[in-house]
Design a protein around this motif. Sequence first.
Motif, PDB file in Angstrom:
ATOM      1  N   LEU A  97       0.535  13.740   0.133  1.00  0.00           N
ATOM      2  CA  LEU A  97       0.662  13.440  -1.045  1.00  0.00           C
ATOM      3  C   LEU A  97      -0.721  12.965  -1.699  1.00  0.00           C
ATOM      4  O   LEU A  97      -1.289  11.906  -1.261  1.00  0.00           O
ATOM      5  CB  LEU A  97       1.715  12.130  -1.121  1.00  0.00           C
ATOM      6  N   ASN A  98      -0.804  13.568  -2.922  1.00  0.00           N
ATOM      7  CA  ASN A  98      -2.280  13.244  -3.718  1.00  0.00           C
ATOM      8  C   ASN A  98      -3.405  13.012  -2.943  1.00  0.00           C
ATOM      9  O   ASN A  98      -4.403  12.431  -3.106  1.00  0.00           O
ATOM     10  CB  ASN A  98      -2.025  11.792  -4.380  1.00  0.00           C
ATOM     11  N   THR A 101      -5.288  17.635   3.122  1.00  0.00           N
ATOM     12  CA  THR A 101      -4.199  18.574   3.322  1.00  0.00           C
ATOM     13  C   THR A 101      -4.950  19.727   3.704  1.00  0.00           C
ATOM     14  O   THR A 101      -4.714  20.567   4.664  1.00  0.00           O
ATOM     15  CB  THR A 101      -3.292  19.075   1.949  1.00  0.00           C
ATOM     16  N   ALA A 102      -6.095  20.224   3.021  1.00  0.00           N
ATOM     17  CA  ALA A 102      -6.877  21.533   3.291  1.00  0.00           C
ATOM     18  C   ALA A 102      -7.399  21.166   4.609  1.00  0.00           C
ATOM     19  O   ALA A 102      -7.702  22.431   5.382  1.00  0.00           O
ATOM     20  CB  ALA A 102      -8.276  21.509   2.330  1.00  0.00           C
ATOM     21  N   ARG A 108      -6.510   6.530   7.999  1.00  0.00           N
ATOM     22  CA  ARG A 108      -5.516   5.797   7.060  1.00  0.00           C
ATOM     23  C   ARG A 108      -4.117   6.562   6.915  1.00  0.00           C
ATOM     24  O   ARG A 108      -4.131   7.679   6.937  1.00  0.00           O
ATOM     25  CB  ARG A 108      -6.275   5.610   5.542  1.00  0.00           C
ATOM     26  N   PRO A 109      -3.123   5.818   6.935  1.00  0.00           N
ATOM     27  CA  PRO A 109      -1.643   6.400   6.760  1.00  0.00           C
ATOM     28  C   PRO A 109      -1.715   7.626   5.457  1.00  0.00           C
ATOM     29  O   PRO A 109      -2.312   6.686   4.325  1.00  0.00           O
ATOM     30  CB  PRO A 109      -0.662   5.394   6.804  1.00  0.00           C
ATOM     31  N   LYS A 110      -1.073   8.355   5.564  1.00  0.00           N
ATOM     32  CA  LYS A 110      -1.118   9.492   4.430  1.00  0.00           C
ATOM     33  C   LYS A 110       0.398   9.901   4.194  1.00  0.00           C
ATOM     34  O   LYS A 110       1.216  10.149   5.235  1.00  0.00           O
ATOM     35  CB  LYS A 110      -1.727  10.654   4.874  1.00  0.00           C
ATOM     36  N   GLY A 111       0.910   9.964   2.937  1.00  0.00           N
ATOM     37  CA  GLY A 111       2.219  10.462   2.758  1.00  0.00           C
ATOM     38  C   GLY A 111       2.308  11.886   2.860  1.00  0.00           C
ATOM     39  O   GLY A 111       1.734  12.721   2.396  1.00  0.00           O
ATOM     40  N   ASN A 164       1.028  -1.356   0.194  1.00  0.00           N
ATOM     41  CA  ASN A 164       0.007   0.161  -0.011  1.00  0.00           C
ATOM     42  C   ASN A 164       0.866   1.371   0.110  1.00  0.00           C
ATOM     43  O   ASN A 164       0.528   2.282  -0.765  1.00  0.00           O
ATOM     44  CB  ASN A 164      -1.042   0.002   1.064  1.00  0.00           C
ATOM     45  N   GLN A 165       2.019   1.249   0.621  1.00  0.00           N
ATOM     46  CA  GLN A 165       2.735   2.473   1.012  1.00  0.00           C
ATOM     47  C   GLN A 165       3.494   2.673  -0.362  1.00  0.00           C
ATOM     48  O   GLN A 165       3.681   3.657  -0.899  1.00  0.00           O
ATOM     49  CB  GLN A 165       3.715   2.469   2.209  1.00  0.00           C
ATOM     50  N   LEU A 166       4.118   1.519  -0.799  1.00  0.00           N
ATOM     51  CA  LEU A 166       5.023   1.618  -2.142  1.00  0.00           C
ATOM     52  C   LEU A 166       3.958   2.057  -3.298  1.00  0.00           C
ATOM     53  O   LEU A 166       4.326   2.947  -4.261  1.00  0.00           O
ATOM     54  CB  LEU A 166       5.451   0.416  -2.673  1.00  0.00           C
ATOM     55  N   ARG A 167       2.669   1.664  -3.383  1.00  0.00           N
ATOM     56  CA  ARG A 167       1.848   2.190  -4.265  1.00  0.00           C
ATOM     57  C   ARG A 167       1.452   3.382  -4.117  1.00  0.00           C
ATOM     58  O   ARG A 167       1.526   4.359  -5.175  1.00  0.00           O
ATOM     59  CB  ARG A 167       0.590   1.139  -4.298  1.00  0.00           C
ATOM     60  N   ASP A 168       1.181   3.988  -2.984  1.00  0.00           N
ATOM     61  CA  ASP A 168       0.810   5.362  -2.826  1.00  0.00           C
ATOM     62  C   ASP A 168       1.601   6.305  -3.238  1.00  0.00           C
ATOM     63  O   ASP A 168       1.450   7.288  -3.525  1.00  0.00           O
ATOM     64  CB  ASP A 168       0.042   5.251  -1.360  1.00  0.00           C
ATOM     65  N   ALA A 169       3.006   5.830  -2.565  1.00  0.00           N
ATOM     66  CA  ALA A 169       3.988   6.733  -2.767  1.00  0.00           C
ATOM     67  C   ALA A 169       4.674   7.122  -4.473  1.00  0.00           C
ATOM     68  O   ALA A 169       5.320   7.652  -4.711  1.00  0.00           O
ATOM     69  CB  ALA A 169       5.219   6.436  -1.826  1.00  0.00           C
ATOM     70  N   GLY A 170       4.136   5.948  -5.190  1.00  0.00           N
ATOM     71  CA  GLY A 170       4.908   5.873  -6.515  1.00  0.00           C
ATOM     72  C   GLY A 170       6.208   5.321  -6.495  1.00  0.00           C
ATOM     73  O   GLY A 170       6.977   5.848  -7.375  1.00  0.00           O
ATOM     74  N   ALA A 171       6.583   4.556  -5.477  1.00  0.00           N
ATOM     75  CA  ALA A 171       8.063   4.185  -5.633  1.00  0.00           C
ATOM     76  C   ALA A 171       8.286   3.017  -6.567  1.00  0.00           C
ATOM     77  O   ALA A 171       7.420   1.877  -6.581  1.00  0.00           O
ATOM     78  CB  ALA A 171       8.476   3.371  -4.327  1.00  0.00           C
TER      79      ALA A 171
END
Length: 543
Positions: free
Chosen positions: A400-401, A406-407, A196-199, A108-115
Amino acid sequence: MAHSPLPDVEIPDASIYDFLFTGLDEQQLDEIALIDGTSGATTSYRQLIAHVDLFAGALAARGVGVDDVVGVLCPNVPAFATVFHGLLRAGATVTTINSLYTPDEIENQLRDAGAHWLITVSPMLPQAEAAAARVGIPASQLIVLDGVGEAAADGVGAGHPSLAQLLGEGRPAPEVSFDPATHLAVLPYSSGTTGRPKGVMLTHRNLVANVSQCSANISLAAGDRVLAVLPFFHIYGMTVLLNFALDRRAALVTMPKFDLVEFLRVISEHRATWVFIAPPIAVALAKHPIVDRYDLSSVEVVFSGAAPLDGALAEAVAARLGCTVCQGYGMTETSPVTHAIPVDRTDIDRSSVGILLANTEARVVDPETGADVPITDGTDSWSEPGELLIRGPQVMQGYLNNPDATAAMLDADGWLHTGDIATMNDEGLFRIVDRLKELIKYKGYQVAPAVLEAVLLEHPAIADAAVIGVHDDDGQEIPKAFVVVQSGASLDASEVMAHVAAHVAPHEKVRRVEFIEAIPKSSSGKILRKDLRAREQAAAPVA
């Protein structure tokens, strides 16, 4: 609105690599940078910089640069410093991954971060390979630091590049160009204790700023030996240990995981002078009998972060070890430090998180109206609780994304809404009461779990404790304590409730008690109240 009482510091317009490693003289280059706490092997600053440059060169030769995100799944070992700063030297963005993650969570983290690259160690290779396969990372882009190398026919890490192989290529570090103010250095993920964890997008300037800001509050110096048991993948370990200690030219003594006996042995044998901890370790230092078996006389400062540390617990640790105990406050979204007690300020209440770092502003606001909470004059007078807001150069660029998240966190004026409840006084000191979402509403009164947990830990028969809100038979929210009893002690629920009742207001009384073997906590030491709530829901009778 409160401003830091400290003068602003200059924040260099530089990458974190240039900031940390440029301009060392010959004496500094030969000082010890890293000590493997397990083996005792040492790495000098000269060796570390050489390895960082070689690793950056090997990655650049494989096409890794300013547009790439690389995952790092690695415990606290000396090689972490090489790969972390080698990646930043090459211009890549690093997303650090919790060493306890499952393949699903890593994926999930690799995918979300685009690694598109992943770096790990052999004990974590099975889960790393599983996650890498799912996101399409080929074997040639999964580096196993302690592996045998991709050319090997068999053995651990066969088919994957190894650190020795990459360093052995002898490639020079690349010339890279980016704006430190906007280029993302790291993408750590928030702990996930709520939601949910966020980048978290942190630039080179964010990291450089926070290291620069820490210098006035955290007085590490060359010659100090810093125990590094708090994970480097977490922002606390990444900034305050890995980056700040290197900036101070101290020596980092690495530990891959926390084990109390090993923790005490490493402090004793390597003569650590600074020990950075989270509150659960403070509980052990204050209460566990095995502490007396080790010579901890080298320890000058114990510094706690990641969760609120009770003042009485801080004093107990200080008295037992004969050292200074301080604490600070921060969060992933602020790189992380915003407050800290300066070591030389013996007048500051240990239950506070101290003063604002340089270049930092704060507000305490009513969570419902957004109005600033008034500050009453007087040394012992603290404001009413309110949500803590932070503004400064260490504040993240956003999630991230995730523009909506963020707002919700960052307003138009640059104030970061921490979600933490704080009080402050007219001397510029702050206390963290609890999380906004963790407050218990008992008959209209706000009850802070952290306050009750501090009271519980004062009981000599209680080894650890946590409090959450649960519903009684009438559907009203009440405080429930989860208690771990000291080995060899006996305790019942009525004794626990009576102890708390003797120290708090009537509306703050603990009204239910459950004894458990261990309090669930994150790798950074935060109580995982969501796990306790899940336990409570699982035990609830089906209607």
